[in-house]
Design an enzyme around this catalytic site. Structure first.
Site, mmCIF file in Angstrom:
data_model
loop_
_atom_site.group_PDB
_atom_site.id
_atom_site.type_symbol
_atom_site.label_atom_id
_atom_site.label_comp_id
_atom_site.label_asym_id
_atom_site.label_seq_id
_atom_site.Cartn_x
_atom_site.Cartn_y
_atom_site.Cartn_z
ATOM 1 N N CYS A 42 26.375 30.824 127.418
ATOM 2 C CA CYS A 42 26.165 30.099 128.665
ATOM 3 C C CYS A 42 27.182 30.568 129.705
ATOM 4 C CB CYS A 42 26.301 28.594 128.440
ATOM 5 S SG CYS A 42 25.980 27.617 129.937
ATOM 6 N N ASP A 44 28.718 28.804 131.666
ATOM 7 C CA ASP A 44 29.731 27.752 131.832
ATOM 8 C C ASP A 44 31.153 28.328 131.749
ATOM 9 O OD1 ASP A 44 31.562 25.506 131.167
ATOM 10 O OD2 ASP A 44 29.705 24.349 131.074
ATOM 11 N N ARG A 46 33.796 27.127 130.982
ATOM 12 C CA ARG A 46 34.646 26.649 129.881
ATOM 13 C C ARG A 46 34.346 27.332 128.555
ATOM 14 N NH1 ARG A 46 32.768 20.637 130.947
ATOM 15 N NH2 ARG A 46 30.864 21.868 131.091
ATOM 16 N N HIS A 98 26.610 25.482 123.756
ATOM 17 C CA HIS A 98 27.755 24.564 123.697
ATOM 18 C C HIS A 98 27.276 23.142 123.941
ATOM 19 C CE1 HIS A 98 28.311 23.900 128.133
ATOM 20 N NE2 HIS A 98 27.615 25.025 128.182
ATOM 21 N N CYS A 101 26.106 20.888 127.492
ATOM 22 C CA CYS A 101 25.685 21.944 128.431
ATOM 23 C C CYS A 101 24.948 21.328 129.632
ATOM 24 C CB CYS A 101 24.781 22.940 127.713
ATOM 25 S SG CYS A 101 24.226 24.297 128.768
#
Ligand code: CO
Length: 201
Positions: A42, A44, A46, A98, A101
């Site tokens: 992803c 993302d 993080r 994750h 998400c």
């Protein structure tokens, strides 16, 4: 701050630090890459691929998009898979989702007024509809999202296995496994979903 000076100063410090420990590091790395892993994760911020598996530059070939989706018409992702499998000969393709998400969360919301992103999220919403009974049975929204995050990873593993480049590699006896894992934002731990596939059978 209206510029990106922070990035350049961080970069200089990092480059200097690496060369202090290993003066030939970049020279060596610049001549070839031979990663064993293709990571599909992803976007993302993080969930940075190399960092969470503690691997240095050169070890992981990476493709990231919103909610780690593998779509059969996405030339970007398919090109990455082709290059990784046919040229770099990676041994493992890791689809990493994750928990929590945002893309998966948004896909649970049946909306069509958010622009282009709704088309992308539709792929995940379809996964939800296939497992709706099971997912809706969870008590909390968080649990529903997290279960869909897992189902989404499993679906994308399945999609990777159907990509012609992957099937062709298997038919030629190339060593290649596809794995599904999921990352916990709250503890920094990766969980294996145990859906690995190592052949086209
Ligand atoms: Co995400």
């Amino acid at each position: 701050m209206s510029n990106i000076d922070e990035l350049f100063s961080n970069n200089r410090a990092w480059s200097n630090g690496v060369r202090t420990v290993d003066p030939e590091y970049f020279k060596r790395l610049s001549t070839q890459q031979a990663p064993k892993y293709l990571w599909i994760g992803c976007s993302d911020s993080r969930v940075p691929a190399n960092q969470i598996v503690d691997l240095p530059p050169g070890e992981v070939f990476v493709h990231r998009n919103i909610a780690n989706v593998v779509v059969h018409t996405d030339l970007n992702c398919l090109s990455v898979i082709q290059y990784a499998v046919a040229v770099l000969k990676v041994e493992h393709i890791v689809v990493c989702g994750h928990y929590g998400c945002g893309g998966v969360m948004a896909a649970l919301d049946d909306r069509f007024d958010r622009g282009l992103i709704d088309n992308w999220l539709r792929h995940i919403r379809d996964v939800y509809l296939e497992h709706q009974d099971e997912i809706d049975a969870f008590d909390t929204d968080q649990a529903k999202v997290n279960r869909l995050c897992e189902h989404n990873v499993m679906r994308q593993v399945n999609n990777v296995c159907k990509v012609p480049t992957v099937r062709s590699a298997w038919s030629e006896g190339q060593s290649l496994s596809v794995h599904g894992v999921i990352y916990g934002l709250e503890d920094g731990l990766l969980k294996n979903l145990n859906v690995s596939v190592s052949s086209g059978d």
